[in-house]
Every structure is written in C-alpha cells, then in structure tokens.
Design a protein around this motif. Sequence first.
Motif, PDB file in Angstrom:
ATOM      1  N   THR A  14       0.832  -1.198   0.000  1.00 33.65           N
ATOM      2  CA  THR A  14       0.000   0.000   0.000  1.00 33.65           C
ATOM      3  C   THR A  14       0.866   1.247   0.000  1.00 33.65           C
ATOM      4  OG1 THR A  14      -0.118  -0.115   2.426  1.00 33.65           O
ATOM      5  CG2 THR A  14      -1.963  -1.050   1.183  1.00 33.65           C
ATOM      6  N   LYS A  15       0.276   2.322  -0.498  1.00 34.86           N
ATOM      7  CA  LYS A  15       0.955   3.618  -0.489  1.00 34.86           C
ATOM      8  C   LYS A  15       0.105   4.574   0.338  1.00 34.86           C
ATOM      9  CE  LYS A  15       2.614   7.320  -3.542  1.00 34.86           C
ATOM     10  NZ  LYS A  15       2.757   7.775  -4.948  1.00 34.86           N
ATOM     11  N   SER A  16       0.707   5.159   1.350  1.00 32.48           N
ATOM     12  CA  SER A  16      -0.011   6.092   2.221  1.00 32.48           C
ATOM     13  C   SER A  16       0.608   7.480   2.115  1.00 32.48           C
ATOM     14  CB  SER A  16       0.043   5.616   3.676  1.00 32.48           C
ATOM     15  OG  SER A  16      -0.624   4.384   3.837  1.00 32.48           O
ATOM     16  N   GLU A  17      -0.267   8.492   1.952  1.00 30.47           N
ATOM     17  CA  GLU A  17       0.176   9.875   1.884  1.00 30.47           C
ATOM     18  C   GLU A  17      -0.566  10.694   2.926  1.00 30.47           C
ATOM     19  OE1 GLU A  17      -0.925  10.410  -2.268  1.00 30.47           O
ATOM     20  OE2 GLU A  17       1.187  10.615  -2.765  1.00 30.47           O
ATOM     21  N   TYR A  18      -0.031  11.867   3.225  1.00 32.34           N
ATOM     22  CA  TYR A  18      -0.626  12.769   4.216  1.00 32.34           C
ATOM     23  C   TYR A  18      -0.850  12.049   5.542  1.00 32.34           C
ATOM     24  CZ  TYR A  18      -1.530  15.068  -0.209  1.00 32.34           C
ATOM     25  OH  TYR A  18      -1.389  15.619  -1.452  1.00 32.34           O
ATOM     26  N   VAL A  19       0.138  11.281   5.939  1.00 28.49           N
ATOM     27  CA  VAL A  19       0.058  10.508   7.176  1.00 28.49           C
ATOM     28  C   VAL A  19       0.326  11.417   8.370  1.00 28.49           C
ATOM     29  CG1 VAL A  19       1.072   8.623   8.487  1.00 28.49           C
ATOM     30  CG2 VAL A  19       0.768   8.404   6.022  1.00 28.49           C
ATOM     31  N   THR A  20      -0.617  11.422   9.319  1.00 34.80           N
ATOM     32  CA  THR A  20      -0.434  12.237  10.510  1.00 34.80           C
ATOM     33  C   THR A  20      -0.894  11.550  11.787  1.00 34.80           C
ATOM     34  OG1 THR A  20      -2.537  13.314  10.016  1.00 34.80           O
ATOM     35  CG2 THR A  20      -0.544  14.478   9.353  1.00 34.80           C
ATOM     36  N   ASP A  21      -1.628  10.462  11.670  1.00 32.42           N
ATOM     37  CA  ASP A  21      -2.156   9.806  12.867  1.00 32.42           C
ATOM     38  C   ASP A  21      -1.897   8.304  12.822  1.00 32.42           C
ATOM     39  OD1 ASP A  21      -4.025   9.863  15.306  1.00 32.42           O
ATOM     40  OD2 ASP A  21      -4.956   8.371  14.025  1.00 32.42           O
ATOM     41  N   VAL A  22      -1.405   7.742  13.902  1.00 30.72           N
ATOM     42  CA  VAL A  22      -1.078   6.326  13.978  1.00 30.72           C
ATOM     43  C   VAL A  22      -2.316   5.470  13.750  1.00 30.72           C
ATOM     44  CG1 VAL A  22      -0.264   4.479  15.485  1.00 30.72           C
ATOM     45  CG2 VAL A  22       0.838   6.701  15.558  1.00 30.72           C
ATOM     46  N   GLY A  23      -3.332   5.682  14.552  1.00 31.63           N
ATOM     47  CA  GLY A  23      -4.517   4.836  14.481  1.00 31.63           C
ATOM     48  C   GLY A  23      -5.231   4.899  13.155  1.00 31.63           C
ATOM     49  N   GLN A  24      -5.420   6.113  12.631  1.00 32.45           N
ATOM     50  CA  GLN A  24      -6.133   6.268  11.368  1.00 32.45           C
ATOM     51  C   GLN A  24      -5.362   5.682  10.199  1.00 32.45           C
ATOM     52  OE1 GLN A  24      -7.487  10.275  10.715  1.00 32.45           O
ATOM     53  NE2 GLN A  24      -8.583  10.374  12.667  1.00 32.45           N
ATOM     54  N   THR A  25      -4.038   5.764  10.241  1.00 31.10           N
ATOM     55  CA  THR A  25      -3.229   5.174   9.178  1.00 31.10           C
ATOM     56  C   THR A  25      -3.310   3.660   9.210  1.00 31.10           C
ATOM     57  OG1 THR A  25      -1.693   7.050   9.220  1.00 31.10           O
ATOM     58  CG2 THR A  25      -0.917   5.018   8.201  1.00 31.10           C
ATOM     59  N   VAL A  26      -3.251   3.081  10.405  1.00 33.29           N
ATOM     60  CA  VAL A  26      -3.400   1.632  10.553  1.00 33.29           C
ATOM     61  C   VAL A  26      -4.761   1.198  10.019  1.00 33.29           C
ATOM     62  CG1 VAL A  26      -3.632  -0.244  12.226  1.00 33.29           C
ATOM     63  CG2 VAL A  26      -1.793   1.411  12.480  1.00 33.29           C
ATOM     64  N   ASP A  27      -5.798   1.930  10.375  1.00 34.12           N
ATOM     65  CA  ASP A  27      -7.148   1.607   9.894  1.00 34.12           C
ATOM     66  C   ASP A  27      -7.217   1.667   8.372  1.00 34.12           C
ATOM     67  OD1 ASP A  27      -7.991   1.320  12.487  1.00 34.12           O
ATOM     68  OD2 ASP A  27      -9.004   3.257  12.607  1.00 34.12           O
ATOM     69  N   ALA A  28      -6.605   2.703   7.795  1.00 29.30           N
ATOM     70  CA  ALA A  28      -6.649   2.882   6.341  1.00 29.30           C
ATOM     71  C   ALA A  28      -5.941   1.743   5.623  1.00 29.30           C
ATOM     72  CB  ALA A  28      -6.014   4.226   5.966  1.00 29.30           C
ATOM     73  N   ILE A  29      -4.816   1.300   6.161  1.00 25.33           N
ATOM     74  CA  ILE A  29      -4.086   0.187   5.553  1.00 25.33           C
ATOM     75  C   ILE A  29      -4.918  -1.084   5.615  1.00 25.33           C
ATOM     76  CG2 ILE A  29      -2.077  -1.334   5.783  1.00 25.33           C
ATOM     77  CD1 ILE A  29      -0.489   1.108   6.724  1.00 25.33           C
ATOM     78  N   MET A  30      -5.523  -1.351   6.765  1.00 23.46           N
ATOM     79  CA  MET A  30      -6.345  -2.548   6.928  1.00 23.46           C
ATOM     80  C   MET A  30      -7.544  -2.536   5.986  1.00 23.46           C
ATOM     81  SD  MET A  30      -6.237  -2.840  11.096  1.00 23.46           S
ATOM     82  CE  MET A  30      -7.404  -4.194  11.135  1.00 23.46           C
ATOM     83  N   GLN A  31      -8.185  -1.375   5.860  1.00 23.47           N
ATOM     84  CA  GLN A  31      -9.341  -1.262   4.969  1.00 23.47           C
ATOM     85  C   GLN A  31      -8.953  -1.497   3.517  1.00 23.47           C
ATOM     86  OE1 GLN A  31     -10.907   2.627   5.892  1.00 23.47           O
ATOM     87  NE2 GLN A  31     -11.523   2.015   7.962  1.00 23.47           N
ATOM     88  N   ALA A  32      -7.809  -0.938   3.108  1.00 23.06           N
ATOM     89  CA  ALA A  32      -7.341  -1.125   1.733  1.00 23.06           C
ATOM     90  C   ALA A  32      -7.008  -2.590   1.462  1.00 23.06           C
ATOM     91  CB  ALA A  32      -6.109  -0.250   1.473  1.00 23.06           C
ATOM     92  N   VAL A  33      -6.408  -3.257   2.443  1.00 25.32           N
ATOM     93  CA  VAL A  33      -6.039  -4.667   2.295  1.00 25.32           C
ATOM     94  C   VAL A  33      -7.289  -5.546   2.191  1.00 25.32           C
ATOM     95  CG1 VAL A  33      -5.054  -6.635   3.531  1.00 25.32           C
ATOM     96  CG2 VAL A  33      -3.763  -4.503   3.354  1.00 25.32           C
ATOM     97  N   VAL A  34      -8.251  -5.319   3.073  1.00 25.28           N
ATOM     98  CA  VAL A  34      -9.485  -6.115   3.050  1.00 25.28           C
ATOM     99  C   VAL A  34     -10.236  -5.907   1.733  1.00 25.28           C
ATOM    100  CG1 VAL A  34     -11.779  -6.369   4.078  1.00 25.28           C
ATOM    101  CG2 VAL A  34      -9.764  -6.224   5.546  1.00 25.28           C
ATOM    102  N   LYS A  35     -10.275  -4.672   1.254  1.00 28.01           N
ATOM    103  CA  LYS A  35     -10.949  -4.384  -0.015  1.00 28.01           C
ATOM    104  C   LYS A  35     -10.294  -5.134  -1.163  1.00 28.01           C
ATOM    105  CE  LYS A  35     -12.301  -0.540  -3.009  1.00 28.01           C
ATOM    106  NZ  LYS A  35     -12.259   0.945  -3.184  1.00 28.01           N
TER     107      LYS A  35
END
Length: 212
Positions: A180-201
């Motif tokens: 995955t590629k993550s941009e505008y990363v500023t929060d630990v929890g929200q970034t973890v959630d975003a990665i998990m959501q992208a992976v599940v999708k």
Amino acid sequence: MKKYTLVLIILLLIGCGSNTSIVSSWRDPKITVAQEQFKKVLVVVLVKDEASRRTAENRIASSSPIFKTSYQYMNGTTLHLSKEQQLKILQDENFDGVVTMRLVSKEKETNYVPGSYTGMYYGGFDGMYTGIYGYGFGNWYGMYSPAFYDPGYYQETTSYMVETNVFSLKENKLIWTGTTKSEYVTDVGQTVDAIMQAVVKEMRKDGSLPSK
C-alpha cells in the motif's frame, strides 16, 4: 536479526489521517484467506518506541477478537530465543496465522499546486453586459467587486510504501501479500485503519475473502 516468526512492522507517526491505496498484490492460487478460517492470529509491531508499538498493536487487535498483540507473547524475554523456540511458543499458544506489515520505503515528493483566480462578472450570463436590469443586486455588485488571485505554491508530501503479508502457520507459507501507499500521514490509528481497509478491499476483489 531475521525473525522467522513473521513480524508486523507498521509505520507510526504523530497527527490525523492518511490517503492510502493498494499498489500491488498477490495471492496463493491454491488457497485463500477465507479457506484458512483463522482462529488466532499474531500481530507484531516492531518499532523502537514501546508505547507506539503497543498503540498500533492494540488498534489492530481491537478490529477483531482473532488478533492478538505480540507484546503479550514476544517481548524482551522471548525475542532472544531461536526461531524454533519462538515457533514453539506460537504452536503452544495455538496460533494458526500471522499478519505482517513492513515499511518498504519512505519517499518525499514535491508537487506544484496552481493558483486560482477569483473574480465576479457583472451583467447577465457569462459576464456579458446584456439584460442586466431585473437580475438582482449580485449582478450590479459584481461591477465594483475586486478580483482576487491566490498564487500557486509547492507542496511537499511524504509517501510510505507498506508491505502487508498473511502467513498460514498450518501450511507454513505465505498466502497473501500486498503493498500500500499512504500519503498525508499524521495519525497512527487512522493510518493503521486505512491500511487494513485497503487490504481487506483488495482481498475481496481478488477472491481471498468473500464479497459482501
């Protein structure tokens, strides 16, 4: 030191939100994540800061009861053990899967954001001075309103490429991997959630998980 126990490395930063998308993925053609029917999956975060590690592991563990934080099993008293001894700990604790995430790269990008012109036209449609009478105050006011120009600027963003792997301990092999590629990363929890959501999708898309 290589960790045969398959560790989870998650990027950790401070602040709020990220834009995350799948770059590439692969799945074992003979077996799916759904077929494994995992009941107990180890989640490990390797970072220098212990508080950050626990924060990230707790975030993932809170998403499903099958996820267990690594600091409960792999800590200062167990990390020095051999790979065989570490695997035995997982087997004795009845783990059947491990999810890993690894920070592949961190890249800075500079993009130009163009400026914008803000001005009010006067009279009728398309700024044409036709039929202005009867069109309301806005049309008349536009004749006297100033025009504004918001100049362009350069914006620097940091992209984080994170590799996520799913291992079957029963089969003793990798069954799914994605980056995955993550941009505008500023929060630990929200970034973890975003990665998990992208992976599940992506897993639902390639058949690793059943579609909704």
